[in-house]
Design an enzyme around this catalytic site. Structure first.
Site, PDB file in Angstrom:
ATOM      1  N   GLU A   1       0.839  -1.200   0.000  1.00 52.59           N
ATOM      2  CA  GLU A   1       0.000   0.000   0.000  1.00 52.59           C
ATOM      3  C   GLU A   1       0.876   1.254   0.000  1.00 52.59           C
ATOM      4  O   GLU A   1       1.916   1.307   0.650  1.00 52.59           O
ATOM      5  CB  GLU A   1      -0.900  -0.011   1.240  1.00 52.59           C
ATOM      6  CG  GLU A   1      -1.683   1.258   1.484  1.00 52.59           C
ATOM      7  CD  GLU A   1      -2.789   1.494   0.464  1.00 52.59           C
ATOM      8  OE1 GLU A   1      -3.711   2.253   0.765  1.00 52.59           O
ATOM      9  OE2 GLU A   1      -2.741   0.923  -0.645  1.00 52.59           O
TER      10      GLU A   1
ATOM     11  N   ASP B   1      -2.492  -5.010   0.783  1.00 57.12           N
ATOM     12  CA  ASP B   1      -1.780  -3.933   1.473  1.00 57.12           C
ATOM     13  C   ASP B   1      -0.392  -4.349   1.946  1.00 57.12           C
ATOM     14  O   ASP B   1       0.541  -3.550   1.928  1.00 57.12           O
ATOM     15  CB  ASP B   1      -2.591  -3.447   2.676  1.00 57.12           C
ATOM     16  CG  ASP B   1      -3.907  -2.819   2.252  1.00 57.12           C
ATOM     17  OD1 ASP B   1      -3.880  -1.983   1.333  1.00 57.12           O
ATOM     18  OD2 ASP B   1      -4.962  -3.172   2.818  1.00 57.12           O
TER      19      ASP B   1
END
Length: 252
Positions: A80, A108
């Protein structure tokens, strides 16, 4: 809300969030609630990986700043916050190296200890509702889901919370602090309520239209914080210094 975001979050986080919004054609100066949400999500992802390393025996250990064992392998790879091209490059590299199944959507984080991708969620609603929405979107048992709320609740795949209780408590405390700071500035209701957020968005649009005719000097300089930190951010051997450099909301 924009002033709050710039006071509450590290400048690097704000710039990464702004870049992410612009990549999707969104204006961070207008959609300030979304900017705040992205900054919060980014910070939780960084805090999730803070201080967690893997030693030579393959065990997960926690190392605080200043510890001489700086060359230990980071337990989590942060995906992310990168632009989409770089993020998919990192994901493909991880899959080729570890044999992990390639996810359909960008996750992420990647956990090198458990050998799995992680999807982090931060919600203003009920955690179980947001968890189900994430699970329904991802449709993969290979990606681990971990949801946090601003009220201190959390939910994770098979109740496997990955991190130790103290590390999770740090994240929950930070989220609670953000909520309290928003509330003290009268921002929380618009952050939570879609109707109030829509009203605020119209207000921001009107304000921008009024300013459009005014001469504005635009700075093309990269912020000193980003110029210093970005090389570390892109470096796979980055240290915990970057991960722990986030600013707390200043006291009023």
């Amino acid at each position: 809300m924009e002033d709050f975001v710039r006071q509450c979050f590290n400048p690097m986080i704000v710039e990464l969030a702004e870049k992410a919004m612009k990549e999707y054609g969104e204006d961070p100066k207008i959609e300030t609630n979304k900017l705040a949400a992205i900054c919060t999500h980014l910070e939780v992802c960084f805090m999730y990986s803070d201080f967690h390393f893997i030693n030579e025996q393959g065990e997960s250990i926690i190392v605080e700043l200043g510890d001489p064992n700086a060359l230990l392998k980071h337990r989590f790879e942060i995906i992310e916050g990168r632009d989409r091209t770089m993020a998919w490059t990192v994901v493909n590299s991880i899959c080729n190296t570890t044999g992990a199944e390639k996810p359909k959507f960008l996750p992420d984080l990647y956990d090198y200890k458990e050998n799995r991708f992680i999807e982090i969620g931060v919600t203003r609603r009920e955690v179980h509702i947001y968890y189900l929405e994430k699970a329904n979107k991802i449709k993969s048992e290979k990606t681990h889901i971990h949801i946090f709320s601003f009220t201190g609740e959390e939910m994770a795949t098979k109740a496997d919370y990955t991190l130790d209780e103290e590390s999770r408590a740090r994240i929950k405390t930070r989220l609670f602090t953000i909520r309290q700071e928003m509330a003290s500035r009268g921002l929380w209701d618009s952050f939570v309520s879609p109707r109030e957020a829509k009203r605020q968005l119209k207000k921001n649009l009107k304000s921008q239209e009024q300013c459009a005719s005014s001469p504005t000097k635009v700075s093309r300089r990269t912020s000193p914080a980003l110029r210093i930190l970005e090389p570390m951010w892109m470096d796979s051997n980055r240290t915990a210094t970057l991960r722990a450099s986030f600013l707390k909301c200043p006291k009023k």
